[in-house]
Design an enzyme around this catalytic site. Structure first.
Site, PDB file in Angstrom:
ATOM      1  N   GLY A 244     -34.018   6.840  15.625  1.00  0.00           N
ATOM      2  CA  GLY A 244     -32.651   7.267  15.837  1.00  0.00           C
ATOM      3  C   GLY A 244     -32.093   7.104  17.228  1.00  0.00           C
ATOM      4  N   GLU A 286     -40.292   6.123  14.282  1.00  0.00           N
ATOM      5  CA  GLU A 286     -39.697   5.073  13.450  1.00  0.00           C
ATOM      6  C   GLU A 286     -38.508   4.411  14.156  1.00  0.00           C
ATOM      7  OE1 GLU A 286     -38.487   6.963   9.840  1.00  0.00           O
ATOM      8  OE2 GLU A 286     -40.446   7.809   9.406  1.00  0.00           O
ATOM      9  N   PRO A 287     -38.682   3.882  15.361  1.00  0.00           N
ATOM     10  CA  PRO A 287     -37.549   3.268  16.068  1.00  0.00           C
ATOM     11  C   PRO A 287     -37.210   1.899  15.514  1.00  0.00           C
ATOM     12  CG  PRO A 287     -39.534   2.966  17.344  1.00  0.00           C
ATOM     13  CD  PRO A 287     -39.930   3.799  16.146  1.00  0.00           C
ATOM     14  N   ARG A 325     -21.104  -4.507  10.898  1.00  0.00           N
ATOM     15  CA  ARG A 325     -20.931  -3.221  11.566  1.00  0.00           C
ATOM     16  C   ARG A 325     -19.482  -2.898  11.956  1.00  0.00           C
ATOM     17  NH1 ARG A 325     -22.704  -1.839  15.901  1.00  0.00           N
ATOM     18  NH2 ARG A 325     -23.290   0.307  15.366  1.00  0.00           N
ATOM     19  N   TYR A 329     -18.372   0.370  10.114  1.00  0.00           N
ATOM     20  CA  TYR A 329     -18.453   1.564  10.949  1.00  0.00           C
ATOM     21  C   TYR A 329     -17.355   1.639  12.010  1.00  0.00           C
ATOM     22  CZ  TYR A 329     -23.344   1.499   9.283  1.00  0.00           C
ATOM     23  OH  TYR A 329     -24.481   1.466   8.519  1.00  0.00           O
ATOM     24  N   CYS A 355     -11.485 -13.760   3.714  1.00  0.00           N
ATOM     25  CA  CYS A 355     -10.191 -13.347   3.154  1.00  0.00           C
ATOM     26  C   CYS A 355     -10.107 -11.837   2.995  1.00  0.00           C
ATOM     27  CB  CYS A 355      -9.982 -14.033   1.803  1.00  0.00           C
ATOM     28  SG  CYS A 355      -8.458 -14.941   1.741  1.00  0.00           S
TER      29      CYS A 355
END
Length: 427
Positions: A244, A286-287, A325, A329, A355
Protein backbone atom coordinates in the site's frame (compact mmCIF):
# COMPACT_ATOMS: atom_id res chain seq x y z
CA UNK A 1 12.53 9.59 -10.81
CA UNK A 2 16.34 9.76 -10.94
CA UNK A 3 16.52 6.93 -13.51
CA UNK A 4 14.60 9.09 -15.98
CA UNK A 5 16.54 12.32 -16.46
CA UNK A 6 17.65 14.74 -19.16
CA UNK A 7 21.07 14.10 -20.62
CA UNK A 8 22.49 16.09 -23.52
CA UNK A 9 19.10 17.61 -24.30
CA UNK A 10 17.09 14.35 -24.32
CA UNK A 11 15.02 12.56 -21.68
CA UNK A 12 16.69 9.24 -20.96
CA UNK A 13 15.91 5.96 -19.28
CA UNK A 14 19.08 5.35 -17.30
CA UNK A 15 21.71 6.19 -19.97
CA UNK A 16 19.61 5.60 -23.08
CA UNK A 17 17.60 8.28 -24.87
CA UNK A 18 13.87 7.63 -25.05
CA UNK A 19 14.02 9.02 -28.59
CA UNK A 20 16.35 6.17 -29.53
CA UNK A 21 13.94 3.69 -27.99
CA UNK A 22 11.05 5.20 -29.96
CA UNK A 23 13.04 4.96 -33.18
CA UNK A 24 13.78 1.27 -32.56
CA UNK A 25 10.50 0.02 -31.09
CA UNK A 26 7.88 2.60 -32.06
CA UNK A 27 5.17 4.08 -29.87
CA UNK A 28 3.25 3.73 -27.67
CA UNK A 29 5.82 1.90 -25.57
CA UNK A 30 6.21 1.12 -21.89
CA UNK A 31 9.83 1.66 -20.87
CA UNK A 32 11.17 0.39 -17.54
CA UNK A 33 14.44 0.95 -15.71
CA UNK A 34 16.11 -2.16 -14.33
CA UNK A 35 18.06 -0.08 -11.82
CA UNK A 36 14.90 1.57 -10.51
CA UNK A 37 13.08 -1.75 -10.06
CA UNK A 38 16.08 -3.20 -8.26
CA UNK A 39 16.35 -0.18 -5.97
CA UNK A 40 12.61 -0.31 -5.24
CA UNK A 41 12.83 -3.92 -4.09
CA UNK A 42 16.08 -3.44 -2.18
CA UNK A 43 14.54 -0.63 -0.12
CA UNK A 44 12.38 -3.33 1.51
CA UNK A 45 15.07 -6.00 1.64
CA UNK A 46 17.61 -3.61 3.17
CA UNK A 47 15.11 -2.35 5.77
CA UNK A 48 14.42 -5.95 6.80
CA UNK A 49 18.13 -6.63 7.09
CA UNK A 50 18.70 -3.44 9.10
CA UNK A 51 16.04 -4.65 11.55
CA UNK A 52 17.93 -7.92 12.01
CA UNK A 53 15.47 -9.93 9.93
CA UNK A 54 16.65 -12.72 7.66
CA UNK A 55 14.78 -14.74 5.04
CA UNK A 56 13.26 -16.87 7.77
CA UNK A 57 11.71 -13.95 9.64
CA UNK A 58 10.75 -11.50 6.85
CA UNK A 59 9.58 -11.96 3.27
CA UNK A 60 8.79 -9.36 0.64
CA UNK A 61 6.03 -10.71 -1.61
CA UNK A 62 5.84 -8.46 -4.67
CA UNK A 63 2.26 -7.73 -5.74
CA UNK A 64 2.11 -9.20 -9.24
CA UNK A 65 -0.98 -7.24 -10.28
CA UNK A 66 1.00 -3.99 -10.32
CA UNK A 67 3.29 -5.09 -13.17
CA UNK A 68 3.31 -8.72 -14.29
CA UNK A 69 5.76 -8.75 -17.20
CA UNK A 70 7.86 -11.93 -17.09
CA UNK A 71 11.13 -10.00 -17.26
CA UNK A 72 10.11 -7.88 -14.26
CA UNK A 73 9.05 -10.96 -12.28
CA UNK A 74 12.26 -12.79 -13.22
CA UNK A 75 14.38 -9.85 -12.05
CA UNK A 76 12.57 -9.76 -8.72
CA UNK A 77 12.79 -13.54 -8.29
CA UNK A 78 16.55 -13.31 -8.79
CA UNK A 79 16.69 -10.68 -6.05
CA UNK A 80 14.97 -13.12 -3.68
CA UNK A 81 11.42 -11.79 -3.80
CA UNK A 82 8.31 -13.75 -2.98
CA UNK A 83 5.06 -12.98 -4.79
CA UNK A 84 1.50 -12.00 -3.92
CA UNK A 85 -0.92 -13.28 -6.57
CA UNK A 86 -4.66 -12.88 -7.11
CA UNK A 87 -5.36 -15.39 -9.90
CA UNK A 88 -4.30 -18.69 -11.36
CA UNK A 89 -2.94 -16.83 -14.36
CA UNK A 90 -0.64 -14.78 -12.13
CA UNK A 91 0.55 -18.01 -10.50
CA UNK A 92 1.51 -19.44 -13.88
CA UNK A 93 3.28 -16.16 -14.76
CA UNK A 94 5.38 -16.31 -11.59
CA UNK A 95 6.30 -19.94 -12.22
CA UNK A 96 7.19 -19.17 -15.86
CA UNK A 97 9.46 -16.38 -14.61
CA UNK A 98 11.31 -18.72 -12.25
CA UNK A 99 9.58 -17.73 -9.02
CA UNK A 100 9.69 -20.07 -6.05
CA UNK A 101 6.18 -21.48 -5.35
CA UNK A 102 7.16 -21.77 -1.68
CA UNK A 103 7.29 -17.95 -1.59
CA UNK A 104 3.86 -17.37 -3.18
CA UNK A 105 0.82 -16.18 -1.27
CA UNK A 106 -2.60 -16.30 -2.96
CA UNK A 107 -4.96 -13.40 -2.22
CA UNK A 108 -8.32 -12.44 -3.71
CA UNK A 109 -12.00 -12.74 -2.84
CA UNK A 110 -13.10 -15.09 -5.62
CA UNK A 111 -10.69 -18.00 -5.97
CA UNK A 112 -12.18 -20.76 -8.13
CA UNK A 113 -11.92 -24.49 -7.47
CA UNK A 114 -9.54 -24.83 -10.43
CA UNK A 115 -7.31 -22.06 -9.07
CA UNK A 116 -7.18 -23.73 -5.67
CA UNK A 117 -6.24 -27.04 -7.26
CA UNK A 118 -3.52 -25.38 -9.33
CA UNK A 119 -2.03 -23.60 -6.32
CA UNK A 120 -2.14 -26.71 -4.12
CA UNK A 121 -0.49 -28.81 -6.80
CA UNK A 122 2.47 -26.41 -6.84
CA UNK A 123 2.81 -26.19 -3.06
CA UNK A 124 2.38 -22.45 -2.56
CA UNK A 125 3.23 -20.92 0.81
CA UNK A 126 -0.22 -19.74 1.87
CA UNK A 127 -3.77 -18.88 0.86
CA UNK A 128 -5.08 -15.57 2.15
CA UNK A 129 -8.70 -16.59 2.72
CA UNK A 130 -11.36 -13.88 2.61
CA UNK A 131 -14.66 -15.55 3.61
CA UNK A 132 -16.16 -18.49 5.50
CA UNK A 133 -17.44 -19.94 2.22
CA UNK A 134 -13.93 -19.87 0.81
CA UNK A 135 -12.66 -21.73 3.88
CA UNK A 136 -15.10 -24.57 3.31
CA UNK A 137 -14.41 -24.75 -0.42
CA UNK A 138 -10.65 -24.84 0.11
CA UNK A 139 -11.06 -27.54 2.77
CA UNK A 140 -13.07 -29.70 0.32
CA UNK A 141 -10.61 -29.17 -2.54
CA UNK A 142 -7.61 -29.96 -0.35
CA UNK A 143 -9.39 -33.04 1.03
CA UNK A 144 -10.16 -34.32 -2.48
CA UNK A 145 -6.47 -33.92 -3.34
CA UNK A 146 -5.28 -35.59 -0.13
CA UNK A 147 -3.33 -32.54 1.05
CA UNK A 148 -3.56 -29.88 3.75
CA UNK A 149 -3.84 -26.25 2.65
CA UNK A 150 -1.84 -23.60 4.57
CA UNK A 151 -4.08 -20.60 5.25
CA UNK A 152 -4.24 -17.19 6.82
CA UNK A 153 -7.34 -15.03 7.10
CA UNK A 154 -7.35 -11.64 5.46
CA UNK A 155 -8.82 -9.58 8.27
CA UNK A 156 -10.59 -6.31 7.49
CA UNK A 157 -9.57 -4.04 10.40
CA UNK A 158 -11.96 -1.20 9.46
CA UNK A 159 -9.08 1.28 9.21
CA UNK A 160 -9.41 4.26 6.87
CA UNK A 161 -6.42 4.32 4.52
CA UNK A 162 -7.29 7.91 3.48
CA UNK A 163 -6.79 7.18 -0.20
CA UNK A 164 -8.93 7.08 -3.35
CA UNK A 165 -12.16 5.15 -2.61
CA UNK A 166 -11.53 2.75 -5.49
CA UNK A 167 -8.24 1.61 -3.91
CA UNK A 168 -9.35 1.65 -0.27
CA UNK A 169 -9.80 -1.94 0.89
CA UNK A 170 -9.85 -1.93 4.70
CA UNK A 171 -13.25 -0.45 5.59
CA UNK A 172 -16.43 -2.27 6.54
CA UNK A 173 -18.10 -1.36 3.24
CA UNK A 174 -15.29 -2.89 1.16
CA UNK A 175 -15.66 -6.37 -0.33
CA UNK A 176 -12.31 -7.58 0.98
CA UNK A 177 -11.47 -9.74 3.94
CA UNK A 178 -13.23 -11.03 7.04
CA UNK A 179 -14.72 -8.37 9.31
CA UNK A 180 -12.58 -7.81 12.39
CA UNK A 181 -15.48 -8.58 14.72
CA UNK A 182 -16.01 -11.95 12.97
CA UNK A 183 -12.34 -12.92 12.72
CA UNK A 184 -12.04 -14.87 15.99
CA UNK A 185 -15.03 -17.07 15.20
CA UNK A 186 -13.80 -17.60 11.64
CA UNK A 187 -10.38 -18.68 12.91
CA UNK A 188 -12.12 -21.19 15.18
CA UNK A 189 -13.89 -22.60 12.13
CA UNK A 190 -10.65 -22.78 10.17
CA UNK A 191 -8.80 -24.53 13.00
CA UNK A 192 -11.53 -27.20 13.16
CA UNK A 193 -11.43 -28.07 9.46
CA UNK A 194 -9.30 -31.17 8.85
CA UNK A 195 -7.68 -30.18 5.56
CA UNK A 196 -6.62 -26.67 6.54
CA UNK A 197 -3.61 -25.56 8.58
CA UNK A 198 -3.73 -22.08 10.12
CA UNK A 199 -0.35 -20.45 9.63
CA UNK A 200 -0.87 -16.70 9.60
CA UNK A 201 -2.93 -13.53 9.62
CA UNK A 202 -3.17 -10.98 6.82
CA UNK A 203 -4.56 -7.54 6.09
CA UNK A 204 -4.30 -4.98 3.31
CA UNK A 205 -6.08 -1.66 3.83
CA UNK A 206 -5.49 0.13 0.53
CA UNK A 207 -3.05 1.55 -1.97
CA UNK A 208 -1.14 4.80 -2.57
CA UNK A 209 -0.80 5.52 1.15
CA UNK A 210 1.47 8.47 1.85
CA UNK A 211 1.42 8.13 5.66
CA UNK A 212 2.17 4.96 7.61
CA UNK A 213 -0.14 5.83 10.51
CA UNK A 214 -3.09 3.82 9.09
CA UNK A 215 -0.79 0.84 8.48
CA UNK A 216 0.50 0.93 12.05
CA UNK A 217 -3.07 1.27 13.33
CA UNK A 218 -3.98 -1.86 11.38
CA UNK A 219 -0.92 -3.61 12.80
CA UNK A 220 -2.09 -2.88 16.35
CA UNK A 221 -5.44 -4.48 15.60
CA UNK A 222 -3.77 -7.58 14.16
CA UNK A 223 -1.57 -7.88 17.25
CA UNK A 224 -4.67 -7.66 19.44
CA UNK A 225 -6.26 -10.48 17.47
CA UNK A 226 -3.12 -12.66 17.58
CA UNK A 227 -3.16 -12.43 21.36
CA UNK A 228 -6.82 -13.51 21.43
CA UNK A 229 -6.06 -16.45 19.14
CA UNK A 230 -3.11 -17.56 21.26
CA UNK A 231 -5.36 -17.68 24.31
CA UNK A 232 -7.43 -20.28 22.44
CA UNK A 233 -4.43 -22.30 21.32
CA UNK A 234 -4.40 -21.03 17.73
CA UNK A 235 -0.78 -20.16 16.97
CA UNK A 236 0.03 -17.60 14.29
CA UNK A 237 3.43 -18.14 12.65
CA UNK A 238 3.39 -15.18 10.25
CA UNK A 239 1.89 -11.72 10.13
CA UNK A 240 1.20 -10.28 6.66
CA UNK A 241 0.73 -6.52 6.85
CA UNK A 242 0.00 -6.16 3.11
CA UNK A 243 1.34 -3.42 0.91
CA UNK A 244 0.00 0.00 0.00
CA UNK A 245 2.85 2.50 0.27
CA UNK A 246 2.45 5.28 -2.25
CA UNK A 247 4.80 6.96 -4.70
CA UNK A 248 5.45 10.48 -5.94
CA UNK A 249 3.12 11.24 -8.85
CA UNK A 250 2.66 14.99 -8.32
CA UNK A 251 5.09 16.24 -5.69
CA UNK A 252 3.66 13.92 -3.02
CA UNK A 253 5.96 13.03 -0.14
CA UNK A 254 5.28 9.38 0.70
CA UNK A 255 6.77 7.91 3.84
CA UNK A 256 10.15 6.33 3.21
CA UNK A 257 10.15 2.53 3.13
CA UNK A 258 12.97 2.28 5.66
CA UNK A 259 11.30 4.66 8.12
CA UNK A 260 7.99 2.79 7.92
CA UNK A 261 9.52 -0.67 8.30
CA UNK A 262 11.70 0.56 11.15
CA UNK A 263 8.65 1.72 13.12
CA UNK A 264 6.74 -1.45 12.25
CA UNK A 265 9.49 -3.83 13.36
CA UNK A 266 10.07 -1.83 16.54
CA UNK A 267 6.40 -2.15 17.44
CA UNK A 268 6.33 -5.88 16.66
CA UNK A 269 9.52 -6.58 18.59
CA UNK A 270 8.30 -4.66 21.64
CA UNK A 271 5.09 -6.69 21.63
CA UNK A 272 6.93 -9.98 21.27
CA UNK A 273 9.31 -9.19 24.12
CA UNK A 274 6.44 -8.17 26.38
CA UNK A 275 4.13 -11.09 25.59
CA UNK A 276 5.95 -14.03 24.09
CA UNK A 277 9.06 -16.15 24.22
CA UNK A 278 10.91 -17.87 21.40
CA UNK A 279 11.40 -16.96 17.75
CA UNK A 280 9.98 -13.70 16.41
CA UNK A 281 6.87 -13.84 14.28
CA UNK A 282 7.63 -13.86 10.57
CA UNK A 283 6.52 -10.65 8.83
CA UNK A 284 5.31 -10.57 5.22
CA UNK A 285 4.86 -7.54 2.99
CA UNK A 286 2.94 -7.17 -0.30
CA UNK A 287 4.40 -4.07 -2.03
CA UNK A 288 3.79 -3.40 -5.70
CA UNK A 289 3.44 0.25 -6.69
CA UNK A 290 6.27 1.36 -4.40
CA UNK A 291 8.66 -1.02 -6.18
CA UNK A 292 7.75 -0.44 -9.85
CA UNK A 293 5.56 2.69 -10.04
CA UNK A 294 8.34 5.21 -10.62
CA UNK A 295 10.41 2.66 -12.56
CA UNK A 296 8.47 3.07 -15.82
CA UNK A 297 7.12 5.59 -18.32
CA UNK A 298 4.66 5.39 -21.20
CA UNK A 299 6.32 6.74 -24.33
CA UNK A 300 3.92 8.27 -26.87
CA UNK A 301 4.03 10.46 -29.98
CA UNK A 302 1.87 13.49 -30.78
CA UNK A 303 -0.23 12.83 -33.88
CA UNK A 304 -2.10 16.14 -34.00
CA UNK A 305 -2.31 19.46 -32.22
CA UNK A 306 -5.92 20.63 -32.20
CA UNK A 307 -6.57 24.18 -30.96
CA UNK A 308 -10.01 25.05 -29.62
CA UNK A 309 -11.94 28.00 -28.26
CA UNK A 310 -11.94 26.55 -24.73
CA UNK A 311 -9.23 23.88 -24.81
CA UNK A 312 -6.22 22.87 -26.84
CA UNK A 313 -5.67 19.18 -27.43
CA UNK A 314 -2.47 17.25 -28.00
CA UNK A 315 -3.74 14.04 -29.59
CA UNK A 316 -1.25 11.24 -29.06
CA UNK A 317 -0.99 7.62 -30.19
CA UNK A 318 -1.38 6.25 -26.62
CA UNK A 319 -4.86 6.09 -25.14
CA UNK A 320 -7.00 5.07 -22.19
CA UNK A 321 -6.71 1.45 -23.27
CA UNK A 322 -2.93 1.75 -22.72
CA UNK A 323 -3.10 3.68 -19.43
CA UNK A 324 -6.44 3.41 -17.64
CA UNK A 325 -5.56 5.21 -14.40
CA UNK A 326 -6.48 8.78 -15.49
CA UNK A 327 -9.91 7.75 -16.83
CA UNK A 328 -10.62 5.35 -13.96
CA UNK A 329 -9.22 7.26 -10.97
CA UNK A 330 -8.80 10.79 -12.38
CA UNK A 331 -5.15 10.06 -11.65
CA UNK A 332 -2.37 12.56 -12.27
CA UNK A 333 0.74 11.61 -14.24
CA UNK A 334 3.56 13.93 -15.09
CA UNK A 335 4.14 14.67 -18.80
CA UNK A 336 7.61 15.46 -20.14
CA UNK A 337 8.80 16.28 -23.64
CA UNK A 338 11.47 13.79 -24.68
CA UNK A 339 13.27 16.40 -26.81
CA UNK A 340 12.35 19.76 -25.25
CA UNK A 341 11.87 22.79 -27.46
CA UNK A 342 12.48 26.44 -26.66
CA UNK A 343 9.69 28.86 -27.36
CA UNK A 344 6.19 29.73 -26.28
CA UNK A 345 4.22 27.19 -24.30
CA UNK A 346 0.50 26.50 -24.57
CA UNK A 347 -1.86 24.65 -22.30
CA UNK A 348 -3.00 21.27 -23.64
CA UNK A 349 -5.11 18.33 -22.65
CA UNK A 350 -3.15 15.23 -23.67
CA UNK A 351 -5.72 12.85 -25.15
CA UNK A 352 -5.80 9.62 -27.14
CA UNK A 353 -7.63 8.48 -30.28
CA UNK A 354 -10.15 6.21 -28.51
CA UNK A 355 -13.80 7.10 -29.14
CA UNK A 356 -14.58 8.17 -25.55
CA UNK A 357 -14.60 11.57 -23.87
CA UNK A 358 -12.90 9.85 -20.95
CA UNK A 359 -9.90 9.07 -23.14
CA UNK A 360 -7.39 11.47 -21.63
CA UNK A 361 -3.94 10.98 -20.13
CA UNK A 362 -3.31 14.45 -18.71
CA UNK A 363 -5.22 17.72 -18.45
CA UNK A 364 -4.15 21.36 -18.56
CA UNK A 365 -0.42 20.86 -19.12
CA UNK A 366 1.88 23.64 -20.25
CA UNK A 367 3.83 22.27 -23.20
CA UNK A 368 6.02 23.65 -25.97
CA UNK A 369 5.48 20.97 -28.63
CA UNK A 370 4.83 20.32 -32.29
CA UNK A 371 3.15 17.48 -34.14
CA UNK A 372 5.41 14.44 -34.22
CA UNK A 373 7.09 15.22 -30.89
CA UNK A 374 7.56 12.51 -28.28
CA UNK A 375 6.08 12.72 -24.78
CA UNK A 376 6.79 10.59 -21.73
CA UNK A 377 3.90 9.90 -19.37
CA UNK A 378 5.74 9.55 -16.08
CA UNK A 379 5.33 7.18 -13.13
CA UNK A 380 3.60 4.58 -15.29
CA UNK A 381 5.38 1.45 -14.12
CA UNK A 382 2.51 0.23 -11.93
CA UNK A 383 -1.07 -0.49 -13.04
CA UNK A 384 -0.26 0.59 -16.58
CA UNK A 385 0.27 -2.42 -18.79
CA UNK A 386 -1.51 -4.76 -16.36
CA UNK A 387 -4.75 -2.74 -16.71
CA UNK A 388 -4.40 -2.24 -20.48
CA UNK A 389 -7.12 -3.47 -22.83
CA UNK A 390 -7.80 -3.95 -26.53
CA UNK A 391 -10.70 -1.49 -26.70
CA UNK A 392 -11.26 -0.20 -30.25
CA UNK A 393 -9.23 -3.25 -31.42
CA UNK A 394 -6.04 -1.54 -30.38
CA UNK A 395 -3.04 -3.76 -29.78
CA UNK A 396 -1.36 -3.34 -26.42
CA UNK A 397 1.92 -1.45 -26.31
CA UNK A 398 5.40 -2.84 -26.67
CA UNK A 399 7.40 -3.16 -23.42
CA UNK A 400 11.11 -2.40 -23.12
CA UNK A 401 13.51 -2.86 -20.19
CA UNK A 402 16.58 -0.60 -20.09
CA UNK A 403 19.78 -1.69 -18.37
CA UNK A 404 22.35 1.08 -18.46
CA UNK A 405 22.62 2.03 -22.13
CA UNK A 406 21.13 -1.22 -23.46
CA UNK A 407 17.46 -1.80 -24.29
CA UNK A 408 15.74 -5.19 -24.16
CA UNK A 409 12.43 -5.99 -25.85
CA UNK A 410 10.43 -7.77 -23.14
CA UNK A 411 7.02 -7.83 -24.84
CA UNK A 412 6.23 -7.41 -28.50
CA UNK A 413 3.51 -5.09 -29.71
CA UNK A 414 0.20 -6.84 -30.39
CA UNK A 415 -1.02 -6.91 -33.98
CA UNK A 416 -4.70 -6.49 -34.94
CA UNK A 417 -4.80 -9.96 -36.47
CA UNK A 418 -3.76 -11.46 -33.13
CA UNK A 419 -6.68 -9.76 -31.39
CA UNK A 420 -9.34 -11.61 -33.38
CA UNK A 421 -7.39 -14.82 -34.07
CA UNK A 422 -9.52 -16.75 -31.55
CA UNK A 423 -12.84 -15.55 -32.95
CA UNK A 424 -15.03 -17.58 -35.34
CA UNK A 425 -17.47 -16.62 -38.09
CA UNK A 426 -20.54 -18.85 -38.30
CA UNK A 427 -22.61 -19.40 -41.42
Amino acid sequence: MSDFSYQHGALCAENLSLATIADEFGTPAYVYSRAAITRGYMAYADACRDAGRDAGTALVCYSVKSNSNLAVLHLLAQLGSGFDIVSGGELLRVLAAGGNPGKIIFSGVGKTRAEMQLALSHGIACFNVESVSELHRLNRVAGDMGVVAPISLRVNPNVDAKTHPYISTGLKENKFGVAFDDALATYRTAAALPHLRVTGIDCHIGSQLLDDAPLLEALDKLIELIDQLAAEGIVIAHLDIGGGLGIDYEAEQPVAVGAYLGRLFARIDAWRVARWQGAPVKVLFEPGRSIVGNAGVLLTRIEYLKPGSEKNFAIVDAAMNDLMRPAMYQAWHGVEAVLPRSGTTATYDVVGPVCESGDWLARSRALCVEEGDLLAIMSAGAYGMTMASNYNTRGRAVEVLVDGNVSHLIRERELPEQLFALEKIIS
